[in-house]
Motif scaffolding. Sequence first.
Motif, PDB file in Angstrom:
ATOM      1  N   UNK A   5       0.810  -1.218   0.000  1.00 24.66           N
ATOM      2  CA  UNK A   5       0.000   0.000   0.000  1.00 24.66           C
ATOM      3  C   UNK A   5       0.849   1.278   0.000  1.00 24.66           C
ATOM      4  N   UNK A   6       1.812   1.337   0.872  1.00 24.86           N
ATOM      5  CA  UNK A   6       2.578   2.581   0.992  1.00 24.86           C
ATOM      6  C   UNK A   6       3.348   2.883  -0.289  1.00 24.86           C
ATOM      7  N   UNK A   7       4.018   1.883  -0.834  1.00 23.73           N
ATOM      8  CA  UNK A   7       4.780   2.095  -2.059  1.00 23.73           C
ATOM      9  C   UNK A   7       3.868   2.533  -3.200  1.00 23.73           C
ATOM     10  N   UNK A   8       2.711   1.899  -3.305  1.00 25.94           N
ATOM     11  CA  UNK A   8       1.753   2.258  -4.355  1.00 25.94           C
ATOM     12  C   UNK A   8       1.268   3.688  -4.175  1.00 25.94           C
ATOM     13  N   UNK A   9       1.000   4.072  -2.932  1.00 27.12           N
ATOM     14  CA  UNK A   9       0.540   5.435  -2.659  1.00 27.12           C
ATOM     15  C   UNK A   9       1.611   6.471  -2.976  1.00 27.12           C
ATOM     16  N   UNK A  10       2.841   6.188  -2.601  1.00 28.32           N
ATOM     17  CA  UNK A  10       3.932   7.130  -2.867  1.00 28.32           C
ATOM     18  C   UNK A  10       4.114   7.336  -4.375  1.00 28.32           C
ATOM     19  N   UNK A  11       4.037   6.261  -5.108  1.00 33.73           N
ATOM     20  CA  UNK A  11       4.169   6.339  -6.561  1.00 33.73           C
ATOM     21  C   UNK A  11       3.005   7.128  -7.156  1.00 33.73           C
ATOM     22  N   UNK A  12       1.810   6.907  -6.612  1.00 33.35           N
ATOM     23  CA  UNK A  12       0.621   7.589  -7.129  1.00 33.35           C
ATOM     24  C   UNK A  12       0.639   9.082  -6.807  1.00 33.35           C
ATOM     25  N   UNK A  13       1.185   9.454  -5.660  1.00 33.20           N
ATOM     26  CA  UNK A  13       1.300  10.883  -5.332  1.00 33.20           C
ATOM     27  C   UNK A  13       2.110  11.596  -6.411  1.00 33.20           C
ATOM     28  N   UNK A  39       0.269  14.225  -9.036  1.00 34.48           N
ATOM     29  CA  UNK A  39       0.680  15.632  -8.983  1.00 34.48           C
ATOM     30  C   UNK A  39       1.234  16.069 -10.343  1.00 34.48           C
ATOM     31  N   UNK A  40       2.024  15.216 -10.966  1.00 38.69           N
ATOM     32  CA  UNK A  40       2.572  15.550 -12.287  1.00 38.69           C
ATOM     33  C   UNK A  40       1.450  15.723 -13.313  1.00 38.69           C
ATOM     34  N   UNK A  41       0.470  14.800 -13.298  1.00 35.07           N
ATOM     35  CA  UNK A  41      -0.647  14.891 -14.242  1.00 35.07           C
ATOM     36  C   UNK A  41      -1.486  16.138 -14.002  1.00 35.07           C
ATOM     37  N   UNK A  42      -1.731  16.449 -12.722  1.00 32.82           N
ATOM     38  CA  UNK A  42      -2.545  17.624 -12.384  1.00 32.82           C
ATOM     39  C   UNK A  42      -1.856  18.902 -12.842  1.00 32.82           C
ATOM     40  N   UNK A  43      -0.536  18.961 -12.637  1.00 27.61           N
ATOM     41  CA  UNK A  43       0.218  20.142 -13.080  1.00 27.61           C
ATOM     42  C   UNK A  43       0.150  20.273 -14.604  1.00 27.61           C
ATOM     43  N   UNK A  60       8.240  16.766  -2.206  1.00 28.42           N
ATOM     44  CA  UNK A  60       9.234  16.337  -3.194  1.00 28.42           C
ATOM     45  C   UNK A  60       8.625  16.263  -4.594  1.00 28.42           C
ATOM     46  N   UNK A  61       7.352  15.871  -4.666  1.00 31.29           N
ATOM     47  CA  UNK A  61       6.674  15.703  -5.957  1.00 31.29           C
ATOM     48  C   UNK A  61       6.136  17.016  -6.515  1.00 31.29           C
ATOM     49  N   UNK A  62       6.291  18.106  -5.762  1.00 34.39           N
ATOM     50  CA  UNK A  62       5.932  19.413  -6.293  1.00 34.39           C
ATOM     51  C   UNK A  62       4.635  20.014  -5.816  1.00 34.39           C
ATOM     52  N   UNK A  63       4.054  19.497  -4.728  1.00 33.44           N
ATOM     53  CA  UNK A  63       2.831  20.092  -4.194  1.00 33.44           C
ATOM     54  C   UNK A  63       3.100  21.544  -3.780  1.00 33.44           C
TER      55      UNK A  63
END
Length: 352
Positions: free
Chosen positions: A60-68, A72-76, A104-107
């Motif tokens: 779960x955690x790894x999947x969530x981190x990847x999805x964040x 975020x990249x797609x939303x930007x 880190x992902x740009x939020x």
Amino acid sequence: MTLQALSIGDLTIKYPIIQGGMGVGISRSRLAGAVSANGGLGIISTAQIGYDEPDFDQNQKEANMRAIEKHLAKAKEISGGRPVGVNIMVATKDYPDYVKKSVEAGADVVISGAGLPVRLPEYVAGSNCKIAPIVSSEKAAMLMLRNWEKKYGRTADFIVIEGPKAGGHLGFKVDQIGTLTDAEYDEEIKKIIAVVRQYEEKFNQPIPVIVAGGIFDHNDICHAISLGASGVQIASRFVATQECDADERYKQAYLDAKREDVEIVMSPVGMPGRALKNEFVKIIEEKPLPVTKCFHCLEKCNPAKVPYCITKALINAVRGDTEHGLIFVGEIVGRIKKIVTVHDLMEELVTG
């Protein structure tokens, strides 16, 4: 009233409208990106954001981190590079890691509720990410701002006041929900704003106050601003948009809902929440649903003692199983009658 731009530090949002974060999977990149592209501030919920990643059941955690990072990249990209934020529940297991990954992902902003984010400043240290606690009372606002001042020598970049008409988790005792009048809560909002003004003077910087809960139309936005707020946060209305990330059957449940279909349920988070009464809610009111698999979503959750698994319930709902899932809604859901584009909704909210 002509709505003014919302300034949060060096971020400028064309309209003073923040889209509320909704998990699991209700507000991800499509919705948040569209809201930001149309002049608001789109917010992605990180709550089990990777529920549809292929390895979610095992990691779960790894999947969530990847999805964040992915969302975020797609939303930007959708927003044309305009600011996009995240909502991260304090009750989240490994909460600090979710904040750091989002930064880190740009939020551009992190909004945190479902508990008081007393250590949030240290998790964004060294970044330009703006932070806001969600509070529901003068006492909570004072506690948060005093804590951040004493411990970190800083203050909030903005504050979100979430009232008793909001959807999802609520920062109120059950007996307060439905008994607080609009006039009484307006006075509480004014008290919170007065506290914020003290800290604006201390730090010589503006701290915008955002009002959430029960905001349906332009008139509601104008009312919030008349109380001294800088803007509003709206969630439920954005569910009924073409761009919302939820299944179409989830959106239809909003359109079909009547005022009497809404009730307060207790969440494994330990807080009351406002949801649609369906088969799932009827079952958990009668007896607990045994948790057969733990998804490690909450910091303080004992699967053997909670009344149901909130992750499973929310995933069922976002995938369209509206009878066997938990559907969080705002108090105004009964007034939502059609699916529109984010563009058209924003235009309606801004112009009336």
